[in-house]
Every structure is written in C-alpha cells, then in structure tokens.
Design an enzyme around this catalytic site. Structure first.
Site, PDB file in Angstrom:
ATOM      1  N   TYR A   1     -68.910  61.129   7.186  1.00 36.38           N
ATOM      2  CA  TYR A   1     -67.677  60.400   7.102  1.00 36.38           C
ATOM      3  C   TYR A   1     -67.959  58.887   7.899  1.00 36.38           C
ATOM      4  O   TYR A   1     -69.010  58.056   7.549  1.00 36.38           O
ATOM      5  CB  TYR A   1     -65.855  60.707   7.763  1.00 36.38           C
ATOM      6  CG  TYR A   1     -64.918  59.910   6.760  1.00 36.38           C
ATOM      7  CD1 TYR A   1     -64.861  59.801   5.335  1.00 36.38           C
ATOM      8  CD2 TYR A   1     -64.580  59.085   7.987  1.00 36.38           C
ATOM      9  CE1 TYR A   1     -63.714  59.047   5.058  1.00 36.38           C
ATOM     10  CE2 TYR A   1     -63.295  57.880   6.860  1.00 36.38           C
ATOM     11  CZ  TYR A   1     -63.262  58.048   5.780  1.00 36.38           C
ATOM     12  OH  TYR A   1     -62.023  57.411   5.483  1.00 36.38           O
TER      13      TYR A   1
ATOM     14  N   ARG B   1     -59.567  48.092  -1.230  1.00 32.21           N
ATOM     15  CA  ARG B   1     -59.671  48.082   0.176  1.00 32.21           C
ATOM     16  C   ARG B   1     -60.504  48.914   0.655  1.00 32.21           C
ATOM     17  O   ARG B   1     -60.272  49.657   0.859  1.00 32.21           O
ATOM     18  CB  ARG B   1     -58.233  47.178   0.624  1.00 32.21           C
ATOM     19  CG  ARG B   1     -59.452  46.991   2.068  1.00 32.21           C
ATOM     20  CD  ARG B   1     -57.920  46.468   3.379  1.00 32.21           C
ATOM     21  NE  ARG B   1     -57.199  47.938   3.335  1.00 32.21           N
ATOM     22  CZ  ARG B   1     -57.565  48.561   3.846  1.00 32.21           C
ATOM     23  NH1 ARG B   1     -58.480  48.106   4.746  1.00 32.21           N
ATOM     24  NH2 ARG B   1     -57.165  49.820   4.060  1.00 32.21           N
TER      25      ARG B   1
ATOM     26  N   GLU C   1     -54.830  56.535  -0.358  1.00 33.47           N
ATOM     27  CA  GLU C   1     -56.063  55.559   0.787  1.00 33.47           C
ATOM     28  C   GLU C   1     -56.579  54.959   0.464  1.00 33.47           C
ATOM     29  O   GLU C   1     -56.765  54.215  -0.490  1.00 33.47           O
ATOM     30  CB  GLU C   1     -56.912  56.951   1.096  1.00 33.47           C
ATOM     31  CG  GLU C   1     -57.953  56.992   1.681  1.00 33.47           C
ATOM     32  CD  GLU C   1     -57.418  56.713   3.582  1.00 33.47           C
ATOM     33  OE1 GLU C   1     -57.953  55.934   3.631  1.00 33.47           O
ATOM     34  OE2 GLU C   1     -56.975  57.577   3.471  1.00 33.47           O
ATOM     35  N   ASP C   2     -56.902  53.487   0.831  1.00 28.43           N
ATOM     36  CA  ASP C   2     -57.427  52.005   0.975  1.00 28.43           C
ATOM     37  C   ASP C   2     -56.987  51.588  -0.606  1.00 28.43           C
ATOM     38  O   ASP C   2     -57.766  51.257  -0.719  1.00 28.43           O
ATOM     39  CB  ASP C   2     -59.481  52.710   0.943  1.00 28.43           C
ATOM     40  CG  ASP C   2     -60.069  52.956   2.059  1.00 28.43           C
ATOM     41  OD1 ASP C   2     -58.953  52.838   2.673  1.00 28.43           O
ATOM     42  OD2 ASP C   2     -61.015  53.472   2.222  1.00 28.43           O
TER      43      ASP C   2
ATOM     44  N   LYS D   1     -62.104  62.302   2.707  1.00 28.80           N
ATOM     45  CA  LYS D   1     -61.183  61.971   3.652  1.00 28.80           C
ATOM     46  C   LYS D   1     -60.418  64.045   3.579  1.00 28.80           C
ATOM     47  O   LYS D   1     -60.296  64.088   4.574  1.00 28.80           O
ATOM     48  CB  LYS D   1     -59.784  61.808   2.919  1.00 28.80           C
ATOM     49  CG  LYS D   1     -60.020  59.766   3.682  1.00 28.80           C
ATOM     50  CD  LYS D   1     -59.129  59.787   4.656  1.00 28.80           C
ATOM     51  CE  LYS D   1     -59.250  58.904   5.563  1.00 28.80           C
ATOM     52  NZ  LYS D   1     -59.100  58.322   6.980  1.00 28.80           N
TER      53      LYS D   1
ATOM     54  N   ASP E   1     -52.221  56.808   4.427  1.00 28.15           N
ATOM     55  CA  ASP E   1     -53.201  57.054   6.037  1.00 28.15           C
ATOM     56  C   ASP E   1     -53.565  55.558   6.509  1.00 28.15           C
ATOM     57  O   ASP E   1     -53.660  55.976   7.731  1.00 28.15           O
ATOM     58  CB  ASP E   1     -54.307  58.357   5.633  1.00 28.15           C
ATOM     59  CG  ASP E   1     -55.537  58.071   6.981  1.00 28.15           C
ATOM     60  OD1 ASP E   1     -54.373  58.368   7.435  1.00 28.15           O
ATOM     61  OD2 ASP E   1     -56.912  57.578   6.803  1.00 28.15           O
ATOM     62  N   ASP E   2     -53.666  54.721   6.002  1.00 27.11           N
ATOM     63  CA  ASP E   2     -53.816  53.287   6.301  1.00 27.11           C
ATOM     64  C   ASP E   2     -53.044  52.649   6.948  1.00 27.11           C
ATOM     65  O   ASP E   2     -53.284  52.292   8.268  1.00 27.11           O
ATOM     66  CB  ASP E   2     -54.735  52.650   5.107  1.00 27.11           C
ATOM     67  CG  ASP E   2     -55.407  53.240   4.621  1.00 27.11           C
ATOM     68  OD1 ASP E   2     -56.554  53.100   5.101  1.00 27.11           O
ATOM     69  OD2 ASP E   2     -55.531  53.198   3.375  1.00 27.11           O
TER      70      ASP E   2
ATOM     71  N   ASN F   1     -63.506  48.989  11.196  1.00 20.25           N
ATOM     72  CA  ASN F   1     -64.744  50.060  10.752  1.00 20.25           C
ATOM     73  C   ASN F   1     -65.562  48.895   9.463  1.00 20.25           C
ATOM     74  O   ASN F   1     -64.359  48.810   8.451  1.00 20.25           O
ATOM     75  CB  ASN F   1     -64.621  51.153  10.712  1.00 20.25           C
ATOM     76  CG  ASN F   1     -63.321  51.943   9.771  1.00 20.25           C
ATOM     77  OD1 ASN F   1     -63.647  51.620   8.588  1.00 20.25           O
ATOM     78  ND2 ASN F   1     -62.037  52.516  10.552  1.00 20.25           N
TER      79      ASN F   1
END
Length: 550
Positions: free
Chosen positions: A95, A148, A237-238, A166, A260-261, A400
């Site tokens: 990851y 993103r 996610e993202d 993930k 999760d973000d 990150n």
C-alpha cells in the site's frame, strides 16, 4: 477438511485453493496433481523463506509490489502469510507509499483482472453485471471512480489499484476473510489528458460527465448492491472532495456505507490528537486546530473532531469555534463567497488572509493539520511560528505519498528545536536530534478502517456511524504505551497491527451492539467473538475431491 470440485491444473489456477509446493502426497494422488507440481511437500515457512529471498533480489519497491501481486494471483494464502509475517516491512510495499507509483503506472504494469470494472455505458444493466462476480456473499465493496487518488489527482482507471490495495489491508491488518471482499472501479471517464492519450490506458477515453449524470449512475450501483449482496457494506474511496462528502450524505442514513477518506482519515487523526494531548497534559477541548486543506478529508476530520468534542461536553458551536481551515484561496472566513455547503460552518469572523503564517500568528493554533497534498507546505517559517506560540506545537503532515507530505519529521524537529509533536501520513524513520531519538508516527487509515470493517463483518451491522470511527480512534490511541508516547510516537507499532486491530474491532463491535445496529446475537466475550471471525493465512488441511471420499 476442505472439499473441492476442482481438479488437476484447474485447482492450481485457483489462488484461493492453490498450495503450490505444499500439497501432500495423498492430496496429489486424490486431486490429480502428480506431475503437475514439484515432487516435494514444503511447509509454509519454507515457502515464505523462498518468497523473502526472491523479494530481496528486487531492486525497487515497485518491483516488489508487482512480485507480490503476482503471488496473490497464484497463491492467496502465501501472499497473506507473507504480508502478515512482517507488516512493518510489507505494508509500505502493498500500500502506501508504493501504491501511488503503482497507480500512476497501473495500465503499464497490469497483469490480470482483479475485482470488477463497471462502466457508465452499462447503465441499466448494473444488477446483472454484479451477478457475474463468482462469490455470492460479498460483505465489502471498496469502490472508486478514480477522481482523486491519494494526492495524485484524477487517475481514472489507474485508480483501480486503490480499492484492490485497500481490501488487502482489511485482511492483512484486521483478519477479514478475503473471499468476502470485492474491489470495484466505476468508470465514468477521466479528465486526465495524459491517460486519455495513453494507448495502454485501461479506462473509457471520455471526459467525466455532469454531476447529476454521475450520481444517477452511482444510485443504480448502490441500489443494485442491496439486492445482489444484501449483507454488503460499501466503502467509498478516493472520489473528488465534493463527491466524497455529498455521496456519503446521500446514502449514509439509508444503506450500510462509509467513506474512508472522510471518516477513516478523521478517526486516525483523532487518535493522534488524543495522544498529542496526553503528551502535553491537556485535553482535546483545550486545543485549537488549524487545517491546511479544506476538502473532503479536512472537513471529515473537522466534523468527527467536533463530534468527539461534543461527546466531551462541548456544544457543537463551541466545538466548531475551535477549528479553523485554510485552503488554496486562503483562510475560510465569513466574507468568502466561494465556499461549498459543507465548509461554511468553519468560516468564522476573521480578516481575510492568503498567508498561512499570518493566519497562525493571528489564530494561535496549538495544532496544525496538513491535508493539502502540497509537499513542503509547512515551511520553516510555519514551524518556527508554531514553536513561538506553543511550548509543544503539534504538527500533523498527513498528505501522501511521501513527496506530498507538508514537511518531514526531520524538518519539524529541527525547525522547532525538538519541541514539535509530529506525525505524517506515511512512515518515516526515527530522527536523532540534539541527543534525543524521536519516533514519528504514521497517521495511516490502515489502523482504523480494517478494524471498523472487521466489526461490521462480525456484527453484520446495518449502518455505519461516525461514533464507530470516534470509538476506533480512541481505541487506537489507548494502545500506545507511555514509554513510546515519551518518544513522541502517537500510534501503535505496525509490527503488532493485527492484535491491535482485533482489540479496536472488539470495541467498535460493542458500540454496534449498544446502538442496536447488529444483525447477530450479542456475545458474552467481544474479543473472543472477533477472534472467531479472523482469517488465518494457513492452508486448509486434507483437501479432498468432491465425491472422492475422505
């Protein structure tokens, strides 16, 4: 005993059943494997030794990532045995930060399909397409539209690597059995011109649609999941910041979903804030927070922090007054007319400014949190300003991959003359400064979302609430011993991550039961209950062919 209808070479091609060189002589005879595998029977430990040796011969972490994904495609048990044998070593490979480079090159390093790829051109047929997935009891779908990815922006189909990675962490960090996990890429196009012109790009070569068009497609997907996989939790996610917040608001009260973000990032940052306050001898309500970045991660973090403060006795308005936010256009303040709906509660009465140092000098925060994706944004002037105002400034550089971190730990400790309490979104090595050794923690969501996932899996939770992430953040914080807190470490050591997440999952599961959201009977021992559900990367013994007897 495990029975299988698969036989011979077909069995070897199933990564969930393949034992490679670990089949016994009896199994080879019964399952038609004689001559198809080497004429030895090796232990998992010996197989792991070979994997470790081969990884050591790779030159880069991307090469090691590619090797491990190939291993997963052929031998799922050995893959998880490898990753779980040394999490501190292997999590940064499978990851963050290596996953960032892997996504940038996803179409170029692609080997074979993993998960599902659902295009907006399939509208009206989503339910039928979901039924193509071979596992009929899916408990988690991690889904992205690649809008993103990390701090890298719109990667389109290249972002498919994120849900794959993930969900591997669900298993490696918290023991959720891998057969229940489905990575999903919803392809609605990309605005990334580089990928639109890359002949090896794996997605639709179209620009992204209007928001209403995208949301109607997501509606069909979410509703189809309820019918095809009725026990499934959807992990968003993202997605782009606005979509992340609005889609969560759209579904959270009706279906079992989370982002999760928004919530996972908030939970792990809350854990760091709790432990930073312990180090300082203060409480959360005594602190004042200034965020650099006011997108989905920043807003989600601020909202969860305010919920935690309300839980400690503050009013919501008082809690929000402790939180300030700064974005690309400057400080969020009441005269700004460019703010979206979910930002406005943090736009306080304050003079406009586009100078982050000036905002620090005026607001006098005790904690700065970087979710900006701008590497180096916490300059020497920023850290020195925080150090003048605070005896122990808290600096959380959460963006990150590594090159996007707002500052390094060495910079934070040096510029603050050893005063800073620091954590990053990626792992950094210990820093030696002025005769002291500081251990910068990693505020990585993998301490949070796999544990919450395990709690949802074990309890079959009907909904996911912010309170689950607050409880997870508190549980993570509680597992850092005082001797490590003294060295500035805000998070548990990764070497014990499975044991830590089992404890966190047990606390979240208790909350699920207390909230009346569980669909199973309440156990007497919550930790034992979680342990009953934990996947262990061990070969199933005495595999037999269906109809061949025992």
């Amino acid at each position: 005993m495990v029975s299988t209808a698969k036989y011979g070479i077909e069995l070897l091609h199933d990564p969930s059943l393949n034992k490679s060189t670990a089949f016994t002589e009896a199994e080879k005879q019964v399952l038609g494997l004689v001559g198809l595998v080497p004429d030895v029977t090796e232990t998992e430990e010996l197989q792991l030794q070979r994997v470790t040796m081969q990884l050591g011969q790779k030159n880069t972490d991307l090469d090691r990532y590619i090797y491990l994904m190939n291993l997963l495609d052929h031998n799922e048990t050995l893959f998880y045995r490898t990753v779980m044998s040394d999490p501190a070593r292997f999590l940064p490979i499978v990851y963050d930060p290596t996953i960032g480079e892997a996504c940038l090159k996803f179409g170029h390093i692609y080997r074979q399909a993993r998960g599902m790829y659902l295009s907006i051109t399939r509208r009206g047929k989503v339910k039928e397409i979901l039924k193509n997935w071979p596992q009929k009891d899916v408990r988690f779908i991690c889904v992205t539209d690649g809008g993103r990815i990390l701090g890298l922006g719109d990667l389109g189909a290249n972002g498919a690597g994120i849900p794959i990675g993930k969900l591997q962490l669900y298993t490696a960090c918290a023991g959720v059995p891998p057969q229940y996990l489905l990575p999903m890429y919803l392809d609605a196009g990309t605005n990334n011109e580089q990928y639109l012109h890359d002949p090896l790009y794996l997605g639709m070569r179209k620009k992204r649609p209007e928001t209403a068009d995208l949301y109607s497609f997501v509606d069909e997907f979410v509703e189809a999941v309820q019918e095809v996989f009725p026990k499934c939790c959807i992990h968003f996610e993202d997605w782009t910041g606005t979509d992340a917040v609005h889609l969560l608001q759209r579904y959270r009260d009706k279906y079992c979903v989370y982002n999760d973000d928004v919530q996972g990032t908030a939970g792990i940052t809350l854990a760091g804030m709790i432990n930073a306050a312990k180090i300082k001898g203060t409480k959360l309500k005594d602190e004042k927070y200034l965020f650099l970045g006011a997108g989905s991660a920043g807003i989600g973090l601020a909202n969860l922090l305010c919920s935690a403060l309300v839980g400690q006795g503050m009013s919501l308005k008082e809690a929000q007054s402790r939180v300030y936010m700064f974005d690309i256009n400057g400080l969020l303040e009441a005269s700004r007319e460019d703010l979206v709906d979910f930002q406005k509660q943090y736009a306080h009465q304050h003079a406009p400014t586009r100078d982050f140092v000036a905002a620090i000098e005026s607001i006098k925060p005790t904690t700065i949190i970087g979710v900006s994706t701008i590497g180096g944004a916490f300059t020497q002037k920023v850290i020195e300003s925080m150090s003048r105002i605070n005896e122990r400034p808290v600096v959380l550089a959460l963006s990150n991959p590594t090159e996007h971190a707002e500052c390094t730990p060495e910079q934070a400790y040096t510029w603050s003359k050893g005063k800073a309490i620091y954590a990053a979104g990626v792992q950094f090595a210990p820093v030696h400064y002025n005769g002291q050794t500081f251990m910068p923690g990693q505020a990585n969501n993998f301490y949070i979302f796999p544990a919450v996932g395990m709690a949802i899996f074990a309890t079959q939770a009907k909904r996911v609430t912010d309170e689950m992430f607050i409880e997870a953040g508190q549980a993570v914080a509680d597992q850092v011993p005082s001797e490590l807190l003294k060295q500035g470490l805000l998070y548990p050591l990764q070497s014990n991550i499975l044991e830590d997440e089992i404890q966190t999952a047990a606390r979240v599961a208790k909350l699920v039961f207390d909230s009346g959201l569980a669909r199973v009977a309440r156990p007497a021992d919550m930790v034992a209950f979680i342990n009953e559900h934990v996947y262990k990367p061990e070969y199933k013994t005495k595999a037999t062919r269906v109809g061949a007897g025992a």
